[in-house]
Enzyme design. Structure first.
Site, PDB file in Angstrom:
ATOM      1  N   ARG A  20       0.740  -3.771  -5.192  1.00  9.86           N
ATOM      2  CA  ARG A  20       1.469  -3.570  -3.945  1.00  9.86           C
ATOM      3  C   ARG A  20       2.973  -3.610  -4.162  1.00  9.86           C
ATOM      4  NH1 ARG A  20      -0.613  -7.010   1.096  1.00  9.86           N
ATOM      5  NH2 ARG A  20       0.065  -8.710  -0.259  1.00  9.86           N
TER       6      ARG A  20
ATOM      7  N   VAL B 257      -1.268   1.511   5.213  1.00 10.87           N
ATOM      8  CA  VAL B 257      -2.211   1.190   4.130  1.00 10.87           C
ATOM      9  C   VAL B 257      -1.786  -0.056   3.364  1.00 10.87           C
ATOM     10  CG1 VAL B 257      -2.860   3.607   3.909  1.00 10.87           C
ATOM     11  CG2 VAL B 257      -1.044   2.705   2.472  1.00 10.87           C
ATOM     12  N   GLU B 258      -2.713  -0.589   2.568  1.00 17.39           N
ATOM     13  CA  GLU B 258      -2.524  -1.788   1.747  1.00 17.39           C
ATOM     14  C   GLU B 258      -2.035  -2.978   2.572  1.00 17.39           C
ATOM     15  OE1 GLU B 258      -0.383  -1.280  -1.884  1.00 17.39           O
ATOM     16  OE2 GLU B 258      -1.646   0.356  -2.591  1.00 17.39           O
ATOM     17  N   GLY B 259      -2.594  -3.146   3.750  1.00 12.46           N
ATOM     18  CA  GLY B 259      -2.204  -4.225   4.647  1.00 12.46           C
ATOM     19  C   GLY B 259      -1.245  -3.698   5.684  1.00 12.46           C
TER      20      GLY B 259
END
Length: 847
Positions: A397, A519-521
């Site tokens: 991330r 995306v990704e949280g």
């Protein structure tokens, strides 16, 4: 208001003391005690020193009456606190019981998330006295010769073959030659070790490759990011068995296998730990033999590369009802590698994410039976999936989304700076209007901040860190800054930015911005729950120690460790209260800075905010306890303060890494002023909304005794910053380095730079036409081609000069022009919708 009153009372008390007998001595005594607290002496050292000071103070005859008695009682109390057995019996044990009631409940997945990664510079910012040499002595990120050659060779070649209009509107996919290059030239193998055929690039090189591709094509960048982020290759690298590594990693490196990772589903998005997808350990048939395996049932969506993937990294919850594995029934979240063509898998359909058609789609599985050996790491890693995911997410991330967003933002700054110079209104380049200057300055300052966070944090990863909290900070703030830069670029371009077509170089980047936000949280989740929620426990010098000690099943050992942590924590909080007050009162002018010159004051301000932040955090955690977890507005604001300090530190380190180039100093100043102002406003918002108003007033008096003294970057600084990118300066190139600006017929970034250079070169000729022609009446045409012709006829310019001006005008107009289409070109169906439906044509399906 209460904070101002407290500060006024302190000043009045000091003034009154000076008028009394011994007033100067009293003030000296108080100043000495505050200095001891500021310097953070241990309890014993503080007690001994305080004893000496009080003895001297008493000898001087200054304290009298009640004041004298209180001081000696305080001294006696301090000596008693140094007797640990007495302290534990009278204070620690009773407080521990109350503390356990304040502790928030913590699930196993939350515990694993807290334990993931390492604590780096984020931990220093929680101390109130960050250790600057720890940051400044870190090795600057640097590309190897092999990595630089990859950027100059294959990466440049890939960018050259990409045409985003063709990709997004005509193909809805990358061209075959681009896919071939991605798979066979190492773009999917950047994180795979060389011994398996991969590139084994540094985190910084990985980041630079993604940033460059993103400056050319958000579609290609999204497709390239996933195999190198959280996915099969990363998980195999760290957790796979040797058999799994030897089979899959060479195939992934060669592009024989295309991976995807399936985590999110319709019923579990941001709450990924609650996935309902199941795997049941049972007996079944596999390749003609009966074995113990897993029967999978799952439904996933939003999975990048799923439509073309050949191997699926699958997250699910594993159950062993018959205890065939010999352990518990609910084994936990597990990750397995499942080949695409395994019976029971439905895959291939696509989502259409905001008109940017990177390969993304749903995957379903019904009664999919696979061997236990398909678990990444083998059966021994069953139930370890969540830990595996959060540990690797702390790295991935930090790279994928920050790199893609930074590359796109650099391209936006590069394009907007040039466009604002060549686009004129009212006979003036639009970039010289003050309102436009302010917008461009913001674009530059935010992009510099993003690039600093990206590159310095990637360098930390290459140094061995796995910065889990900074990864959340970068994910949220870089993508939000990218959204602002995209909006600003569209505003400056006006109609040019909103008319889609081959000539539009902004719109697809603008359209894809919410994808990075989501995306990704999702950003709302990341800001409100993760940054401070994880950081407060993971990074605080004492909180995790206290929590661990409090939950220690060995009661005696737990009380002993809790006692040590508790009293160190109390001293820490008192020290930060004093440090916050004194540094705020003096505007941090006497705080030691690790450098000299134009950036020294920003180091001092960050230290001041670190002390204020640490003090506010301790008060909030002590008074609200587990309730703070639910007060998302408060925790989000504290997370914003932490992030602002972190990013300001990254800006300063980035400036040092790049050789302290003086021409960049206005940008560094803009970025730091913006971040410090943001930190102030978020701390102010925290205090305004703190539920205990008395404590809020006391905190305000210690944090803002002079009021709110920080301001946003002013217009003069904005003018200097904007001028750096609206002219063909070396600084413009340094700020935007690493993007695809090669001059070629189909690259608007290269063509804009060419036009900018021509604008500067030919400005004296245009000025001559205005002064000698338009103002004298010898040139009366309203458009530039007409003015050039009349100026030539009036011998104001020569034939050569006129030809150069016509070439510039043609190139500029080509860049400013927009596309138009015949009506029938804009539909995606060859027949009206009603006719298509009656003929049985397929409609979109819900995933």
């Amino acid at each position: 208001m209460l904070g101002a009153v407290v500060s006024l009372l302190v000043v009045l008390a000091a003034a009154y003391a000076l008028t009394q007998v011994g007033g100067v001595i009293t003030l000296a005594f108080v100043a000495a005690v505050l200095f001891l607290a500021y310097r953070r002496l241990s309890l014993l050292a503080f007690t001994v020193t305080f004893t000496v000071l009080l003895a001297l103070y008493t000898t001087a005859g200054a304290p009298a009456g009640l004041w004298k008695g209180l001081l000696w009682v305080l001294l006696a109390g301090l000596w008693l606190l140094n007797v640990r057995t007495l302290r534990k019996a009278l204070i620690t044990r009773p407080f521990l019981g109350a503390y356990l009631k304040l502790l928030p409940t913590m699930s196993q997945t939350e515990k694993e998330a807290l334990e993931a990664g390492t604590v780096w510079w984020d931990g220093e910012l929680f101390t109130g006295a960050p250790d600057w040499p720890k940051l400044l002595n870190a090795r600057p990120p640097k590309l190897s010769a092999e990595e630089q050659a990859f950027l100059d060779g294959p990466c440049e070649e890939l960018c050259r073959m990409l045409d985003e209009w063709n990709i997004t509107h005509e193909r809805a996919d990358l061209p075959p030659e681009a896919w071939e290059m991605l798979k066979t030239r190492g773009f999917f193998a950047m994180i795979i070790p060389k011994k398996y055929g991969g590139m084994e690039f540094s985190a910084y090189a990985h980041s630079c490759v993604l940033a460059k591709i993103s400056s050319r094509s958000p579609t290609a960048a999204s497709n390239a990011a996933v195999p190198n982020s959280l996915g099969p290759a990363e998980l195999l690298n760290h957790y796979g068995t040797e058999e799994q590594k030897n089979y899959y990693l060479p195939r992934l490196a060669r592009g024989d296998e295309v991976p995807c990772f399936a985590l999110t589903g319709p019923r579990a998005g941001s709450d990924a730990a609650a996935i309902p997808d199941t795997g049941i350990v049972c007996r079944g048939m596999w390749q003609g033999s009966q074995i113990t395996g897993i029967r999978l049932n799952f439904s996933k969506r939003y999975i990048t590369l799923a439509p073309i993937a050949t191997v699926i990294g699958l997250a699910f919850r594993l159950f062993d009802p018959d205890k065939l594995m010999g352990g518990k029934v609910d084994v936990g979240i597990t990750v397995a590698l499942v080949p695409r063509h395994t019976p029971g898998i439905t895959i291939g359909r696509r989502h259409f994410p905001l008109n940017v058609p990177f390969q993304n789609g749903p995957i379903q599985g019904h009664d999919v039976f696979v061997p236990l050996d398909f678990i990444i790491g083998g059966p021994a890693m069953a139930g370890s999936g969540w830990r595996m995911l959060v540990e690797q997410l702390s790295v991935g991330r930090c790279i994928s989304l920050p790199s893609n967003t930074t590359g796109a933002s650099k391209a936006g700054v590069w394009a907007t700076g040039a466009y604002a110079r060549i686009r004129t209104q009212f006979n003036t380049p639009v970039g010289r209007f003050e309102g436009v200057e302010a917008v461009i300055a913001r674009m530059v300052g935010l992009t510099y901040t993003m690039d600093a966070g990206r590159s310095v944090t990637a360098g930390a990863i290459d140094g061995g860190e796995k910065p889990s909290v900074p990864s959340a900070m970068l994910k949220y703030h870089v993508t939000e800054m990218g959204r602002q830069v995209a909006n600003d670029a569209m505003d400056v371009h006006g109609g040019k930015g909103i008319m889609l077509g081959p000539k539009n170089y902004l719109a697809r980047g603008y359209e894809v911005t919410p994808v990075a936000i989501t995306v990704e949280g999702a950003n709302l989740l990341t800001r409100n729950l993760i940054i401070f929620g994880q950081g407060a426990i993971r990074c605080h010098p004492f909180v995790l120690r206290e929590m661990t000690a409090a939950r220690n099943p060995d009661r005696a050992a737990g009380v002993d460790e809790f006692d040590k942590a508790l009293f160190a924590h109390i001293g820490f909080t008192i020290s930060n209260a004093v440090r916050s007050f004194l540094m705020a009162l003096t505007h941090a002018r006497f705080t030691r800075a690790p450098v000299t010159g134009g950036t020294a004051r920003y180091y001092q301000h960050i230290v001041r905010f670190s002390a204020s932040f640490a003090f506010a955090v301790d008060v909030a955690m002590l008074t609200l306890g587990g309730y703070l977890k639910k007060k998302e507005g408060l925790s989000a604001r504290l997370g914003d303060v932490l992030s602002a300090m972190y990013l300001a530190s990254m800006v300063l380190k980035h400036y040092e890494n790049r050789g302290r180039n003086e021409e960049e100093l206005p940008v560094v100043e803009w970025a730091c002023r913006n971040l410090l102002y943001h930190a102030q406003e978020q701390l102010h918002g925290f205090l305004r909304n703190f539920p205990n108003r008395l404590l809020a007033g006391i905190m305000r008096g210690l944090i803002f005794p002079r009021g709110l003294v920080y301001s946003a970057p002013d217009d003069r600084l904005g003018h200097r910053v904007a001028a750096l990118v609206t002219a063909a300066t070396v600084t413009r190139e340094r700020l935007c380095e690493g993007i695809y600006w090669t001059l070629e017929p189909r690259n608007p970034l290269g063509l804009l730079q060419e036009a900018l250079l021509l604008a500067e070169k030919l400005e004296p000729l245009l000025k001559r036409i205005r002064v000698e022609g338009v103002k004298t009446g010898r040139v009366t045409a309203l458009d530039l081609p007409g003015q050039i012709q009349q100026a030539l006829a009036a011998q104001i310019v020569s034939e050569t000069e006129a030809a150069a001006l016509r070439d510039y005008d043609r190139k500029t107009l080509e860049l400013i022009n927009v596309d138009d289409f015949a009506s029938e070109e804009l539909g995606t169906r060859a027949q009206p919708l009603e006719a298509a439906e009656s003929s049985g044509a397929s409609r979109p399906r819900v995933a």
